[in-house]
Enzyme design. Sequence first.
Site: not given
Ligand SMILES: Cc1cc2nc3c(=O)[nH]c(=O)nc-3n(C[C@H](O)[C@H](O)[C@H](O)COP(=O)(O)OP(=O)(O)OC[C@H]3O[C@@H](n4cnc5c(N)ncnc54)[C@H](O)[C@@H]3O)c2cc1C
Length: 421
Positions: A315, A78, A10, A12-13, A299, A170
Amino acid sequence: MAQHRIVVVGGGFAGLSVINGLKGTEADITLVDRRNHHLFQPLLYQVATTVLATSEIAWPIRRLFRTRREVSTLLDEVTGVDRLAKTVSLRSGAVLPYDTLVLGTGARHAYFGHDEWEGVAPGLKTLEDATTIRRRILLAFERAELTDKTLEADALLTFAIIGAGPTGVELAGMIGELANNILPPEFRKIDTRRTRVLLIEAGPRVLPAFSEDLSEYAKTALGKLGVDVRLGQAVTAITEEGVTIGDSFVPCRTVVWAAGVQASPAAKWVDAPADRAGRAQVGQDLTVEGDNDVFVIGDTALVNQVNGKPVPGIAPAAKQQGAYVARVIKARLEGKAAPAPFRYRHQGSLATIGKRAAVIDFGRIKLTGALAWWIWGLAHIYFLIGTRSRLAVAWSWLWIYLSGQHSARLITQKETLKSDP
Ligand SMILES: Cc1cc2nc3c(=O)[nH]c(=O)nc-3n(C[C@H](O)[C@H](O)[C@H](O)COP(=O)(O)OP(=O)(O)OC[C@H]3O[C@@H](n4cnc5c(N)ncnc54)[C@H](O)[C@@H]3O)c2cc1C
């Protein structure tokens, strides 16, 4: 001696924060993501509502780590984890061995048992979701301009947003902005100011994570943009014809789902206990029970704060968890004592309502209106990656502010509705 192998799933953040925190560590790091980009989800709604272009809020992951020779990036998905063999299975058929595994695979929207609603009411999580929603919003106005049927035009000019958390608020505010302030001079037959935006929420208030006075402010600000806020009302059916709220049917052609999330299946992969949203229960060191080498963060993890409430799915929480896991791994590799248990520090909550209003909840300090909107904007620009993106987004916003023009309004890919001839 062979290098310690760290697999991060992942980008992500959470995942990026782990890798950033591991800079300078002697280890082999492999980052696996099924997408080739890191996405700044907090601004996705601006892509969906024609404010920003996709490339302004996403970055190729491979490029982010171009100078880190110890980091390899794999574009793959994965599909499972074998904790005994210490391997990760990928969709391509490859099997990746690890010494330490970090799962940060995020969440997706959940339809509370109504998965059939997804086709009609897309959620907002990926760039594809955002461009689908953008296409549907723009096409609704185009089709309303074409039709001679008043009832059909009314349905096309009705937009329903389900869920009044920050994303719902929003989106609703920005559709109101488009309809009232951006599009009117461009259409000849329809008056886009006739648009109805419904924001439907089963709970008692908008922005439930904010204080009650800020919720009330947001509701009033939405009202000024013409958004019809329906609180305490649950949607019971969604079709291409419209939404049913309780017993009453509202014809509408564009519905967006902004309620409910479901964690990625990481808990199943590692056989960890999970809550109803599928989040994997982890200990205060963010490892799964009985396996110190597997971390679940962001998340997709369930970990409690000092007050007993779960760490929120936002995030900053994902970033803090990633940074913490990097510290734990570093300490282990350097033979030092483990850091103190993970402690989440809430830095505040922010949301915008349309073009000039926002709410900010820093606990004791609460802000609303234009000042909050400027702070919201500066904070988001600060958190983007790289100078180019910061300048591009700042310029797009400044241009919109001065000219009232949204430029990311291209309709791409085909969309057919039942009502199409
Ligand atoms: C529309 C929207 C608005 C938001 N607004 C805010 C905000 O204003 N402020 C705030 O703080 N938070 C906000 N959030 C929440 C914030 O974006 C999430 O809490 C944050 O992205 C979580 O980070 P993460 O790394 O856990 O997951 P993510 O950022 O979702 O990253 C997960 C990554 O894992 C990858 N992945 C998933 N499954 C697999 C797999 N099986 N194999 C390989 N890769 C995989 C995905 O492609 C992705 O790149 C918002 C979320 C959304 C959807």
